[in-house]
Design an enzyme around this catalytic site. Sequence first.
Site, PDB file in Angstrom:
ATOM      1  N   GLY A  11      57.196 -24.321 -13.244  1.00  0.00           N
ATOM      2  CA  GLY A  11      56.320 -24.216 -14.422  1.00  0.00           C
ATOM      3  C   GLY A  11      56.444 -25.464 -15.281  1.00  0.00           C
ATOM      4  N   ARG A  72      54.252 -24.997  -7.323  1.00  0.00           N
ATOM      5  CA  ARG A  72      55.205 -24.086  -6.684  1.00  0.00           C
ATOM      6  C   ARG A  72      54.943 -24.323  -5.194  1.00  0.00           C
ATOM      7  NH1 ARG A  72      57.461 -21.594 -11.162  1.00  0.00           N
ATOM      8  NH2 ARG A  72      55.931 -21.018 -12.732  1.00  0.00           N
ATOM      9  N   ASP A 103      65.297 -23.264 -12.505  1.00  0.00           N
ATOM     10  CA  ASP A 103      66.279 -22.780 -11.532  1.00  0.00           C
ATOM     11  C   ASP A 103      65.846 -23.029 -10.080  1.00  0.00           C
ATOM     12  OD1 ASP A 103      68.675 -20.710 -11.131  1.00  0.00           O
ATOM     13  OD2 ASP A 103      67.039 -20.147  -9.782  1.00  0.00           O
ATOM     14  N   THR A 125      62.078 -26.093 -18.497  1.00  0.00           N
ATOM     15  CA  THR A 125      61.398 -24.800 -18.390  1.00  0.00           C
ATOM     16  C   THR A 125      61.363 -24.157 -19.770  1.00  0.00           C
ATOM     17  OG1 THR A 125      61.619 -22.507 -17.624  1.00  0.00           O
ATOM     18  CG2 THR A 125      63.608 -23.822 -17.544  1.00  0.00           C
ATOM     19  N   ASP A 127      61.522 -21.149 -20.280  1.00  0.00           N
ATOM     20  CA  ASP A 127      62.253 -19.871 -20.244  1.00  0.00           C
ATOM     21  C   ASP A 127      63.679 -19.928 -20.830  1.00  0.00           C
ATOM     22  OD1 ASP A 127      60.008 -18.936 -18.929  1.00  0.00           O
ATOM     23  OD2 ASP A 127      60.882 -19.136 -16.929  1.00  0.00           O
ATOM     24  N   ASP A 129      66.340 -20.320 -19.198  1.00  0.00           N
ATOM     25  CA  ASP A 129      67.106 -19.396 -18.345  1.00  0.00           C
ATOM     26  C   ASP A 129      68.122 -20.099 -17.452  1.00  0.00           C
ATOM     27  OD1 ASP A 129      65.262 -20.643 -16.727  1.00  0.00           O
ATOM     28  OD2 ASP A 129      64.606 -18.833 -15.693  1.00  0.00           O
ATOM     29  N   ARG A 171      60.156 -15.028 -17.794  1.00  0.00           N
ATOM     30  CA  ARG A 171      60.564 -14.486 -16.496  1.00  0.00           C
ATOM     31  C   ARG A 171      61.610 -13.384 -16.716  1.00  0.00           C
ATOM     32  NH1 ARG A 171      61.357 -18.734 -11.567  1.00  0.00           N
ATOM     33  NH2 ARG A 171      59.155 -19.184 -11.756  1.00  0.00           N
TER      34      ARG A 171
END
Length: 319
Positions: A11, A72, A103, A125, A127, A129, A171
């Site tokens: 992303g 992706r 990730d 990202t 996110d 994360d 996510r």
Amino acid sequence: MRTIGVLTSGGDAPGMNAAVRAVVRYGIYHNLNIIGIKAGYKGLIENTMEDMTLSSVADIIHRGGTILGTARCEEFKDDEGFKKALNNIKYRGIEGIIVIGGDGSFRGAQQLSRAGISAVGIPGTIDNDLPYTEYTLGFYTALNTVLESVGKIRDTSSSHGRTNVIEVMGRNCGDIALYSGLAGGAELVVVPEEQFDMQEICEKIMQGRARGKRHSIVILAEGAGNAKELSEQIENITGITTKYSVLGYIQRGGTPTAYDRILGSKMGAKAVEVLMSGKSSRVIGIRGGSIFDMDIEEALLTEKEFDKESYELTKILSI
Ligand code: ADP
Ligand code: F6P
């Protein structure tokens, strides 16, 4: 180290361009050749790459998205696709690769390192994360974008005396929801890291109403449920009209905040330094205000600690 490739993958995130710019300009400053790889790992497989110059990255520091493009790319995970990528890396004379992504992208970088290509990851990202680093590029910009919407939805929520559920990205990580809830004064935050009790949520909304509160904002992380279902349940239990909004891709775009531009610039330069010093298989992160590098295998094994303190604080402050 003479030639470095740089790609953005997964992303897109605001701040990626600042990182690409830093890689290119810091690299050229140190007499390296920098090759821009188009659309993430897809560009490695399809050999779509170009030599970067100082002017290739002019006028991009303030732009969202990524000038290199992203993708992706499932093919990269297959043996055949991976071999094509390795052949193109050798054909282009690329000795080190800088991967800007999340990730999944880092797992790709890990595979490249295991195959003997020096790889360094920059966390990009929205996110947030990646557990080994406090912040990822794009997270703070996305938070500000969410906050803008929360403010606007709050206006209409108060005017109509409704409850509004706002679904945000992330996510499986609740950070965007948690921190936009804290900063946006949301009444409730629903995240995948914490169990939630529907009854408790509805009681809180009704208690607020009883005290004369006109609006109720519930921020829902996409990994914790579905906005339509949650709003229907809340409306059924509370009897208060409940609307929902799924913010979606607006969270990924927009001009990066000062923080993301600074982070991108510093991390881009650090990644080049790490490769120049002969290190491989590293990722760049930030902790306590300091930029650091660490082993990619170790970084990917780190477990994310949920910020329970901020979660509890959000609950207390939103009474
Ligand atoms: P993000 O990097 O934002 O987490 P993805 O999970 O979609 O996004 O990963 C981006 C790309 O990284 C994938 O499309 C694929 O090309 C590559 N990738 C993901 N997981 C792996 C893996 N286990 N091994 C090799 N490459 C991977
Ligand atoms: O990783 C960034 C992210 O925007 C997540 O928050 C979201 O779940 C996902 O990407 C959406 O992916 P796509 O762009 O493939 O729809």
